[in-house]
Design a protein around this motif. Structure first.
Motif, mmCIF file in Angstrom:
data_model
loop_
_atom_site.group_PDB
_atom_site.id
_atom_site.type_symbol
_atom_site.label_atom_id
_atom_site.label_comp_id
_atom_site.label_asym_id
_atom_site.label_seq_id
_atom_site.Cartn_x
_atom_site.Cartn_y
_atom_site.Cartn_z
ATOM 1 N N HIS A 49 0.830 -1.201 0.000
ATOM 2 C CA HIS A 49 0.000 0.000 0.000
ATOM 3 C C HIS A 49 0.866 1.253 0.000
ATOM 4 O O HIS A 49 0.565 2.238 -0.705
ATOM 5 C CB HIS A 49 -0.923 -0.005 1.220
ATOM 6 N N LYS A 50 1.951 1.234 0.737
ATOM 7 C CA LYS A 50 2.849 2.391 0.780
ATOM 8 C C LYS A 50 3.481 2.624 -0.586
ATOM 9 O O LYS A 50 3.584 3.765 -1.059
ATOM 10 C CB LYS A 50 3.935 2.170 1.840
ATOM 11 N N GLU A 53 0.915 4.049 -2.969
ATOM 12 C CA GLU A 53 0.623 5.443 -2.680
ATOM 13 C C GLU A 53 1.750 6.342 -3.193
ATOM 14 O O GLU A 53 1.496 7.436 -3.718
ATOM 15 C CB GLU A 53 0.406 5.633 -1.183
ATOM 16 N N CYS A 54 2.993 5.896 -3.055
ATOM 17 C CA CYS A 54 4.118 6.680 -3.574
ATOM 18 C C CYS A 54 4.040 6.825 -5.089
ATOM 19 O O CYS A 54 4.284 7.907 -5.645
ATOM 20 C CB CYS A 54 5.440 6.014 -3.175
ATOM 21 N N ARG A 56 1.296 6.635 -6.899
ATOM 22 C CA ARG A 56 0.137 7.474 -7.220
ATOM 23 C C ARG A 56 0.487 8.946 -7.081
ATOM 24 O O ARG A 56 0.169 9.766 -7.961
ATOM 25 C CB ARG A 56 -1.024 7.118 -6.300
ATOM 26 N N LEU A 57 1.164 9.304 -6.003
ATOM 27 C CA LEU A 57 1.553 10.702 -5.793
ATOM 28 C C LEU A 57 2.546 11.165 -6.853
ATOM 29 O O LEU A 57 2.484 12.313 -7.313
ATOM 30 C CB LEU A 57 2.142 10.863 -4.390
ATOM 31 N N HIS A 414 -7.655 10.493 -5.002
ATOM 32 C CA HIS A 414 -7.721 10.075 -3.611
ATOM 33 C C HIS A 414 -6.906 8.793 -3.416
ATOM 34 O O HIS A 414 -6.741 8.005 -4.350
ATOM 35 C CB HIS A 414 -9.170 9.832 -3.181
ATOM 36 N N PRO A 415 -6.405 8.550 -2.209
ATOM 37 C CA PRO A 415 -5.680 7.309 -1.941
ATOM 38 C C PRO A 415 -6.534 6.087 -2.258
ATOM 39 O O PRO A 415 -7.753 6.086 -2.068
ATOM 40 C CB PRO A 415 -5.365 7.398 -0.441
ATOM 41 N N SER A 416 -5.890 5.032 -2.762
ATOM 42 C CA SER A 416 -6.610 3.823 -3.163
ATOM 43 C C SER A 416 -7.196 3.113 -1.955
ATOM 44 O O SER A 416 -6.538 2.949 -0.934
ATOM 45 C CB SER A 416 -5.666 2.876 -3.910
ATOM 46 N N SER A 417 -8.460 2.688 -2.102
ATOM 47 C CA SER A 417 -9.134 1.894 -1.074
ATOM 48 C C SER A 417 -10.356 1.247 -1.697
ATOM 49 O O SER A 417 -10.790 1.617 -2.798
ATOM 50 C CB SER A 417 -9.537 2.761 0.128
#
Length: 453
Positions: A49-50, A53-54, A56-57, A414-417
């Motif tokens: 997940h980390k 997220e990196c 994606r940003l 938005h962050p993935s979820s």
């Protein structure tokens, strides 16, 4: 590199060791603890997940800097124009490649949503958005904080090139049932140019929960011109768990809709109430009617895709199945192409295939889609030669229909979820015949417009 790929050690070049995680920044291994219910940050899921997220940003930052590059070497507007003038490109190929350039240059802008009731504007998460044929309005399903779903219609007429504002009209009630599928419907054969002008235009929803029901809601309930009217369903049909729904536009099966249920298909005439039942060996997760013939295509949890001619009477067994295609995983979405010789289908293994219905063979595969268990739709725009799909990793991917080339991967704002998978609509005429082209993306409580430059 596919942004959805995990942070496995194969990408870093270091060998993978069971029970250990290699950190490329610190150039060393760290021990992983088993399970998910501990406070140690070094679990496989947290590491993946980390890393996601990196990425994606990083992609969002590149998009903001307008660092988007064409995915085809040497493809730019001047080269295309020169080839067109020299007669090296046909009009069809030229238009298709121009659309590819526009897709790569789309920039994200947030849309301001206005509502007559300011207390409900932007308070509920978007779950599903579905556009009408003219793309003048979109029907929305929103999750309510205390459980259940709420319905609304967004008018896209204010979606201009300068100002990005839309009007949203909510219904005055919500349901505690889970909405599983939505489609637009009409009690008369629809015309795309007048699709929204008749008061008889309706929204058909398949609701998946026991006891389930299929409901027809008049679109006039969401109009600002009659706020005093009491909301109500035009009609409601009690059924078992419904996974999918489809409305028939062929006059030979007029006023009929279908619901995909657990191990059966139910075709209902909304005027007479007459029902036809077709037993299947698996749950029906995706459906679509053909337009030229009264034939219903169904995608099942077993991976099978089959068609039904709804003019025939109920038969025992499954001898009524016509076209039969097979995926290796549950089919989550199907789309019948305009000429009705080809069918696009996606499954829970992340595979998207284009089938030739005349030979029952797969002729193209579109790679890069990510899915494991979600019911995710496909969006096909044949006019511009594009295929759009949102993956379970929350990335929106756009392919060329012509050669299955992946043109662009759009990260979510938005962050993935699991509860933040975007719902999208793509059209060259958002807001009507004089509307603006681009992609609409609804995620969480926000609505975004990716416009052509």
């Amino acid at each position: 590199e596919d942004p959805s790929s995990s942070s496995s050690t194969q990408n870093s070049g270091a060998p993978e060791l069971p029970g250990f995680y290699y950190d490329p920044e610190k150039n060393r291994y760290f021990r992983l603890l088993p399970g998910h219910n501990n406070h140690n940050p070094l679990t496989k899921d947290s590491i993946q997940h980390k890393a996601m997220e990196c990425k994606r940003l990083r992609l969002l930052e590149e998009e903001e800097k307008q660092n988007q590059k064409t995915t085809r070497a040497g493809l730019n507007s001047s080269v295309l124009l020169q080839k067109r003038q020299l007669g090296l490109l046909s009009s069809t190929s030229y238009c298709r490649l121009v659309h590819e350039l526009k897709v790569n240059s789309m920039q994200r802008r947030k849309i301001e949503i206005h509502s007559p009731d300011s207390s409900v504007a932007g308070t509920n998460n978007f779950k599903i958005i579905v556009a009408d044929v003219a793309c003048e309005r979109i029907f929305t399903v929103n999750d309510v904080e205390h459980g259940g779903c709420k319905y609304g219609i967004i008018n896209l007429s204010g979606l201009g090139k300068e100002s990005l504002t839309v009007e949203m009209y909510d219904n005055l009630y919500f349901t505690n049932r889970k909405v599983n599928s939505v489609c637009w419907a009409s009690l008369t054969h629809p015309d795309s140019h007048f699709f929204l002008t008749h008061s008889s235009k309706l929204c058909l929803m398949g609701i998946a929960e026991t006891p389930g029901c299929a409901s027809l809601l008049p679109a006039s309930l969401f109009s600002s011109t009659n706020p005093g009217d009491q909301p109500g369903m035009l009609c409601s049909f009690k059924i078992s768990t419904a996974w999918s729904c489809a409305w028939c536009l062929n006059p030979q099966a007029d006023n009929c809709f279908s619901t995909g249920l657990t191990r059966r298909v139910l075709v209902t005439n909304v005027v007479t109430g007459h029902r036809q039942t077709f037993g299947t060996s698996s749950d029906v997760l995706a459906q679509q009617f053909a337009t030229q013939t009264p034939v219903l295509y169904n995608g099942c949890r077993s991976g099978e895709i089959f068609s039904i001619d709804v003019r025939q009477r109920n038969r025992k067994g499954q001898s009524w199945k016509a076209t039969r295609l097979f995926h290796g995983s549950a089919v989550t979405s199907i789309h019948l192409m305009e000429a009705e010789h080809y069918l696009m289908a996606a499954d829970m293994a992340g595979k998207i295939k284009l089938w030739d219905l005349r030979t029952a063979k797969c002729v193209k595969q579109y790679k890069g889609h990510h899915n494991e268990y979600a019911l995710l739709p496909l969006h096909v725009n044949e006019e511009e030669g594009l295929l759009i799909a949102v993956g379970q990793d929350c990335y929106t991917r756009i392919w060329s229909l012509q050669d299955a080339h992946l043109l662009r991967t759009i990260p979510s704002p938005h962050p993935s979820s699991k509860d933040a998978i975007p719902s999208v609509v793509f059209s060259s005429r958002l807001g009507g015949s004089r509307g603006v082209p681009g992609l609409l993306m609804a995620v969480k409580q926000d609505l975004y417009h990716f416009s052509y430059n």
